[in-house]
Design an enzyme around this catalytic site. Structure first.
Site, PDB file in Angstrom:
ATOM      1  N   ASP B 178       0.850  -1.200   0.000  1.00 48.47           N
ATOM      2  CA  ASP B 178       0.000   0.000   0.000  1.00 48.47           C
ATOM      3  C   ASP B 178       0.882   1.244   0.000  1.00 48.47           C
ATOM      4  O   ASP B 178       1.723   1.422   0.871  1.00 48.47           O
ATOM      5  CB  ASP B 178      -0.926  -0.016   1.217  1.00 48.47           C
ATOM      6  CG  ASP B 178      -2.137   0.881   1.020  1.00 48.47           C
ATOM      7  OD1 ASP B 178      -1.948   2.100   0.818  1.00 48.47           O
ATOM      8  OD2 ASP B 178      -3.264   0.359   1.044  1.00 48.47           O
ATOM      9  N   SER B 227      -6.938   4.618  -1.158  1.00 40.45           N
ATOM     10  CA  SER B 227      -6.803   3.160  -1.283  1.00 40.45           C
ATOM     11  C   SER B 227      -8.129   2.476  -1.588  1.00 40.45           C
ATOM     12  O   SER B 227      -8.135   1.352  -2.085  1.00 40.45           O
ATOM     13  CB  SER B 227      -6.219   2.571   0.005  1.00 40.45           C
ATOM     14  OG  SER B 227      -4.897   3.008   0.187  1.00 40.45           O
ATOM     15  N   ASP B 286     -10.245  -2.201   6.670  1.00 40.44           N
ATOM     16  CA  ASP B 286      -9.608  -1.122   5.915  1.00 40.44           C
ATOM     17  C   ASP B 286      -9.850  -1.314   4.405  1.00 40.44           C
ATOM     18  O   ASP B 286     -10.195  -2.406   3.951  1.00 40.44           O
ATOM     19  CB  ASP B 286      -8.114  -1.100   6.230  1.00 40.44           C
ATOM     20  CG  ASP B 286      -7.466   0.244   5.877  1.00 40.44           C
ATOM     21  OD1 ASP B 286      -8.183   1.212   5.561  1.00 40.44           O
ATOM     22  OD2 ASP B 286      -6.222   0.318   5.936  1.00 40.44           O
ATOM     23  N   ASP B 494      -1.164   0.524  -4.766  1.00 42.28           N
ATOM     24  CA  ASP B 494      -2.449   1.126  -5.119  1.00 42.28           C
ATOM     25  C   ASP B 494      -2.319   2.620  -5.416  1.00 42.28           C
ATOM     26  O   ASP B 494      -3.188   3.209  -6.031  1.00 42.28           O
ATOM     27  CB  ASP B 494      -3.483   0.860  -4.034  1.00 42.28           C
ATOM     28  CG  ASP B 494      -2.965   1.174  -2.645  1.00 42.28           C
ATOM     29  OD1 ASP B 494      -1.773   1.519  -2.495  1.00 42.28           O
ATOM     30  OD2 ASP B 494      -3.754   1.075  -1.686  1.00 42.28           O
ATOM     31  N   HIS B 495      -1.205   3.202  -4.994  1.00 40.10           N
ATOM     32  CA  HIS B 495      -0.938   4.635  -5.211  1.00 40.10           C
ATOM     33  C   HIS B 495       0.424   4.891  -4.606  1.00 40.10           C
ATOM     34  O   HIS B 495       1.008   4.011  -3.971  1.00 40.10           O
ATOM     35  CB  HIS B 495      -1.987   5.508  -4.520  1.00 40.10           C
ATOM     36  CG  HIS B 495      -2.046   5.269  -3.051  1.00 40.10           C
ATOM     37  ND1 HIS B 495      -1.103   5.773  -2.175  1.00 40.10           N
ATOM     38  CD2 HIS B 495      -2.883   4.523  -2.302  1.00 40.10           C
ATOM     39  CE1 HIS B 495      -1.379   5.349  -0.958  1.00 40.10           C
ATOM     40  NE2 HIS B 495      -2.445   4.582  -0.990  1.00 40.10           N
TER      41      HIS B 495
END
Lengths: 658, 658
Positions: B178, B227, B286, B494-495
């Site tokens: 992540d 996310s 999450d 994801d980023h």
């Protein structure tokens, strides 16, 4: 600091780096030599079979400091080489050369910042020998051993890579986006390509390449590189030291006697007789172009570098080099001599020197276009670095009152070609001149880096978009001239800057606030970043298939920045008056916010040492895009030196001519 | 701001995002709906053949503000669909469903920051219909048309991708780091892998993957993603809006009625009967794990999300989902109910709910290891996010006095498994339970992101190295169990965060200075960065083949940072007392330097809006590493949604069961 200054300052303004004036936060007596016995090339060096190189041996005897051992360097050191498990033999025998003379010198360095503050350098006495222009013929493992101080040994392992000797590419064009990272490519795509509901309607030319790799850019003896030593890695297969071009850095006072390694341009020219083109938007003595032919640990030697382009290495016998077929860029101040305010080698007129050797000479874009394709070509288009895409195409008034014409007559260089025009003209010339033997071109978008250094993000992204448009146009040109399938096209960078985009800024709101803490409310992140404003409005347009923003000053700009910065003031808007200068010297070696830069912005203290006027390079792996013969060699994650070996293999240079 | 808080705060502490309390710097009435007629999925959406989705239509009538048009939304809007050039037919006919009821609501938004400062929102009245659980069968182009307000039309083009229907991989494991960027991977390599003369002696597990790609992470309606919406893109092939899980965000007040899209986990389970494992170091409600099964535009719905894992979507008929075979992570506060201080759906005890459905339940690492491999497994190992690698392995005292045991008894969760242990146990369970039908696992290193948010770079890099070690160990485990060749392994993010390393810091010198401008002299760049100190000293060691730093507090640390930051104080040293908290709330919604954080450091004003306690995400493309069947689908540069289509194609899910 010299590394930074070099990358934007006119060549003439820069002084040499001396080993004994190092201003080090982290300290080395001499890079790649942790013991008192030094061998260059050092342990774990890789070679192309048949690649020329020099060997430098040094024995160090510190006089004072924590390493002090009496200060008497061994004069009777020994040096042997063995291939694989064969019996080691002395170097003269192994290489069939004479034993070189013993050399002596000394140098000083600081062990840490405390020593520097106290002014207590450490002195080292040195004995040395250098073997010149040797090579290793057979692929395999080699062990070289320096014996010194009785039973001390420095053992180094060298590898000659076992590469295919079949030539697969007729031509190679290597595009270097200086300082270009994936982050910057992402940002450039955002401002120049439209999206509808998260779908880009067009792609960057780079995005369309079939093969993607990452290369590790670190230096040999420090983890951050400059453009000199990274170019050396890309062109020679040997990582080196910051500021070094085509050599390993030794500790002698002479910056021209460091041990050399042969470059891809020199190898290609010597072994194939093909044509070589060198194109850059920098002053042409700058590190990235210079590293193709120059050999010095000091990239600041602009005047000798221009001579090297034409005449090859001075002082030492070296490879057969007769000058590039094409040399296009800026840096006229190293061509016209002191009578016009220039600085040249032996105060010669280098336009005349190139002309004497048969070069056609152009000093502006119109003249470049008219150059004959069957004749070697020198094109120098401005003093210092060439104008930026943003100033050439949008804020054109910034080309006025620069007194930077390439002819040395201090007019304005308003007729400067773009990178695409330079590159396609270079292709036309090398194609004709190579007469079927193939060609090698290095084409550099230099000012991505230069504009990142000065925190001028819009200009940096403009340069990156110009590079991408050059790639697009080059592919089309190669296709039109029936050369696309036989040409390996590589696009990469030499290092990064710690740049990214994290949101948008409502500049209308930002400018309407007077309190810095209130101005910060203009920064929008996540859903509040919105869509990029650079393609949604404005009236700038370009040819079909060419992608740049339609406006450079939308209301909602990019929230973008570099963490490694000097004192500066930020307003998140394009600098319409020309390239940014974020910091100026307040006290000596103490840079503070430039009062003229972004007067309506927010002041930020820098993170860098206060003697920095600019931002600095970063560690990140940089992307490699590959298309054409051998493209499969460039996927995945690898070391920067592997780019050299990939190109050399693809051109069939391994072991050629032995 | 919610996006940020969500990613580190315990689930219980977070409030829902409401459309009408938007604090926008950039403004949209409703994402992906620039006109008054909205269709979700919007123009240019791609679908897998047979993938379930909902359609939401909205007609907007602004009452006031710059768009005001009377405030009467059309009740008689029409909606047709056509495949290719066929005649458009009304949606109930096309899909064979009943016409859904007309819905009505209103919402407010601010047009810009000036409107927000003035407190003048714009009100919009809405009419709407929603078609539930439809699908498109045949690959090809579709045109859907919303007619409203007389002759107004919103025309959207949908594509059902024409993919191979041959299953090539039995299993897929998708690792998500992540927030992980190439820059961070480069930094992690530097501190954990030794170099000799610029040559790494070992490589990251990721570095060894044969195929490298870059994916573009941007959101559908803003260029920075969180996310939730990036996970939605990776799992469904549909980009969405910040905070949205498995839906397109509509404007209704109900956060559970947004139009859904079927996820890779749901598709794989429904179409193959294979086993599904979900592993994360975050609280398990999450966004990254939740997006595999949840459908809401508000990622803050932690309690319902836990129910969705077990029971699938509420309120609407949807896909066949019977719960994952493995669910491992943190977030116990959404399992034990209010009698122990938790927050659960309908105040149920979710340990009991899972047990009732046949799950083995573990609340610590020892119990996890003892779980049977033939039984569905729930492993919840702490309240909130799980402990960080650095605290579990180096600064172990930080596990004390946390009162975060998973059983709800407020003891310390000192027996937490690592990501590798969770992942290999998950593999053992899904392998046995899938009985030859194959499996899908998502394994997330969540706290790379969480520690980047709080500028705790050492902990973030520790998490990244744990992910890399998990990849290494997973490959070994798959090889040992003879599954490597039939398993597609993907590693991506994801980023990003705008992080990089630009040099080193002499912490001894830094700490010896009192003036901030003098402290800055401790920052060494270029040649003065030297070599990384993290592998040159220290006494930490690990199993053979496992790579972490040998010390986390060398004298020369990394000069590293994030540009997008809150007010903070920096000392460039590891935080030995646990995860960093850079800023604290001074006045309401005004975050200032945490007086307890890095007291010996240099104070920096933040670049972000002062209501930020943390750093934020960035734009950069993130890397994709691929190995195994179909690896060739993941090279080059592409959109995040292509990861979904690549996995679905490789698993033979396109058009399956139609």
């Amino acid at each position: 600091m010299v590394a930074i200054l070099r990358s934007i300052a006119p060549a003439a303004a820069v002084v040499a780096v001396l080993l004994d004036v190092v201003a080090a936060q982290t300290f080395q007596r001499l890079g790649t030599c942790p013991t008192f016995g030094c061998v260059f090339p050092p342990d774990q060096a890789d070679f192309l079979a048949g690649q020329y190189f020099d060997i430098r041996l040094e024995v160090h005897a510190p006089v004072n400091g924590s390493e002090a051992n009496g200060g008497q360097p061994d004069e009777k050191f020994t040096f042997t080489i063995a291939k694989g498990s064969a019996k080691p033999v002395d170097a003269p025998t192994f290489f069939g050369v004479k034993e070189p003379a013993l050399e002596r010198w000394n140098f000083t360095w600081f062990e840490d910042l405390f020593a520097k503050d106290k002014g207590t350098p450490s002195l080292v006495n040195v004995t040395s020998r250098a073997y010149r222009r040797v090579f290793l013929k057979e692929p395999g493992e080699y062990v070289a051993t320096l014996g010194y101080n009785g039973d001390k040994k420095t053992v180094v392992n060298w590898t000659v890579r076992d590469l295919s000797t079949v030539r697969k590419a007729k031509n190679v064009i290597l595009f270097i986006g200086d300082g270009m990272t994936t982050n910057m490519i992402t940002a450039a795509r955002l401002i120049a390509h439209k999206t509808i509901n998260g779908r880009y309607q067009t792609k960057m030319a780079m995005d369309k390449f079939p093969i993607l790799g990452h290369q590790m850019t670190h230096s040999i003896d420090s983890f951050i590189t400059d453009s000199a030593n990274s170019a050396t890695a890309l062109y020679t297969g040997h990582k080196s030291t910051v500021n070094a071009l085509g050599v390993y850095a030794d500790s002698s006072k002479n910056v021209f006697d460091d041990p050399k390694v042969e470059t891809i341009a020199e190898l290609f020219h010597r072994l194939t007789g093909g044509a070589v083109g060198i194109v850059s938007t920098a002053f042409i003595a700058d590190a990235t172009p210079a590293a193709l032919v120059s050999h010095t640990r000091d990239r600041g030697q602009a005047a000798p570098i221009i001579d090297w382009y034409l005449n090859g290495i001075q002082n030492y016998t070296w490879t057969n080099w007769t000058g590039p077929d094409v040399l296009f860029g800026g840096g006229a101040e190293n061509f016209f001599n002191s009578s016009h305010g220039g600085t040249t080698f032996l105060d010669r007129d280098y336009y005349a020197e190139f002309a004497k050797k048969g070069y056609g000479v152009a000093q502006n874009g119109t003249a470049m276009a008219a150059l004959k394709n069957d004749t070697k070509a020198l094109g120098i288009f401005s003093v210092s670095n060439m104008a930026k895409w943003l100033d050439r195409n949008v804020y054109k008034e910034n080309l006025r009152n620069q007194n930077n014409s390439a002819d040395g007559l201090h007019k304005d260089a308003t007729d400067q070609p773009g990178l695409l025009q330079m590159t396609t003209k270079a292709i036309d010339i090398v194609t004709q001149r190579s007469a079927g033997k193939g060609w090698f071109i290095m084409s550099e978008a230099a000012s991505i880096d230069k504009m990142m250094h000065v925190l001028d993000y819009e200009r940096a992204l403009g340069e990156l978009l110009e590079l991408d448009d050059t790639i697009r146009g080059t592919i089309a040109h190669l296709n039109a001239t029936n050369q696309l399938k036989e040409t390996l096209i590589l696009v990469t960078a030499d290092h990064g800057h710690g740049f990214d985009v994290m949101g948008s800024v409502d500049t209308k709101y930002f400018n309407a606030q007077t309190e810095p803490r209130k101005k910060r409310a203009a920064v929008g992140t996540y859903q509040n970043s919105g869509l990029a404003g650079y393609t949604m409005a404005g009236n700038l347009s370009y040819n079909p298939g060419v992608h740049f923003p339609t406006t450079w000053d939308p209301r909602y700009t990019l929230f973008q920045g570099l963490y490694a910065n000097p004192d500066h003031r930020e307003d998140y808007a394009v600098n319409k008056d020309g390239p940014r200068e974020p910091a100026v010297e307040g006290a000596k070696n103490d840079y503070v916010v430039n009062p003229k830069d972004n007067p309506g912005g927010i002041v930020y203290n820098g993170t860098l040492s206060v003697d920095n006027a600019q931002g600095v390079h970063s560690l990140t792996d940089v992307p490699v895009f590959a298309m054409g013969p051998c493209q499969e060699l460039f996927g995945g994650v690898y070391n920067s030196i592997d780019i050299f070996f990939g190109m050399a293999e693809c051109l069939g240079l391994s072991g050629k001519g032995l």
